[in-house]
Design an enzyme around this catalytic site. Structure first.
Site: not given
Length: 331
Positions: A181, A205, A274, A277, A309
């Site tokens: 990230r 996170k 982003h 990523r 994904y």
């Protein structure tokens, strides 16, 4: 019956801006302190919760409900707030985030014994739009990361400009090569990078730490940047990526610099940090990587977050099939 208290306004007159009660402000402040100290939430998360809860507290106060007495709040009040955000045209993903903040806040109040039930738990999330992230294909990624440094678009105007471009390429390589990230990459300090082992210690996170492998291209780009970094970095700055003034590089400037790399590479799109990523994850899955391994590399807590994904990869595969196979339906 639930009792409602009159709203507190800045001037006391009808239509005046509503000001939350001191009790409501205190409860929110205590929650934010708990979020930081007990949960280890980063400053960005704390700021997002603070903004969302301030909006909720003010919306309730405008309806005559004081969050300083949370036992007066029920799910209909939260539902009305979400409905108001919908009528204002707010994105459904943003509404879902605000509702999640309210749920966490009331769950905290419930643990403290200040409410019997979580008023936000009964409110359903808005149905989300099916938006897939913009990603680069493999050739676009190669063009972005392998842009000719001698091209006219990339020609630096000064030694510092050349150093900043070296930094930008190292950052882009790290985002795409390790799937970080942007907040994780910008949060890295010098001692988080282990060049000899080819690893980076990443704080994700929820204060979850993981080790991320570094690609050969990332290692090469990072070594080049580390040679240039001392010319830009302030003496006491521990950050891996620094800005022109010597302090830690911020997200907004990082986004501008990635967009600039896209232009220098001749791409017809400018992508966000982003998106690199997203491209990392999609290209791994396209190449046959195991979903659980990709989950671990991305630092996702839940497998469901990684599974989106697979949908991106499947849709791309179907487009290729439709375009290439002689028996496929052509658009």
């Amino acid at each position: 019956m639930k009792r409602s208290r009159p709203p507190t306004s800045a001037g006391g007159a009808p239509g005046a801006p509503v000001r939350p009660s001191p009790q409501a402000a205190r409860l929110v402040a205590e929650f934010l302190e708990w979020l930081t100290v007990e949960r280890g939430a980063p400053e960005t998360t704390r700021a997002a919760y603070a903004a969302d809860l301030d909006q909720l507290v003010r919306a309730l106060a405008a309806r005559g409900v004081d969050m300083g007495h949370p036992e007066d709040v029920d799910y209909r009040h939260i539902q009305a707030w979400i409905g108001q955000l919908y009528r204002q045209g707010m994105a459904r993903s943003t509404m879902a985030r605000k509702l999640a903040a309210a749920r966490t806040f009331f769950r905290h109040l419930q643990r403290r014994g200040l409410v019997d039930a979580n008023a936000a738990a009964l409110v359903r999330n808005p149905r989300q739009e099916r938006r897939q992230p913009r990603i680069l294909n493999v050739e676009e990624a190669r063009a972005l990361l392998g842009a000719d440094p001698a091209s006219p678009a990339a020609a630096p105007k000064s030694p510092d400009a050349a150093r900043l471009r070296c930094r930008d390429l190292a950052l882009a390589e790290l985002l795409y090569g390790s799937g970080l990230r942007i907040s994780e990459a910008l949060g890295l300090d010098l001692d988080d990078i282990q060049l000899a082992e080819g690893m980076a210690r990443v704080m994700g996170k929820g204060a979850r730490e993981r080790m991320a492998p570094l690609s050969d291209a990332s290692l090469h780009a990072l070594r080049a940047w580390l040679e240039e970094r001392p010319y830009l970095a302030a003496v006491d700055c521990p950050a891996l990526f620094v800005g022109a003034r010597g302090g830690r590089l911020d997200r907004r400037e990082a986004a501008r610099r990635i967009a600039r790399l896209c232009r220098e590479a001749g791409l017809d799109v400018s992508i966000s940090p982003h998106a690199l990523r997203h491209s990392f994850a999609t290209h791994l899955l396209d190449a046959g990587a195991d979903l659980r391994s990709v989950q671990e590399l991305l630092g996702h807590k839940r497998l469901a977050t990684t599974q989106r994904y697979t949908q991106v990869s499947l849709e791309r595969l179907m487009r290729i099939y439709d375009q290439a196979h002689p028996r496929a339906k052509k658009a």
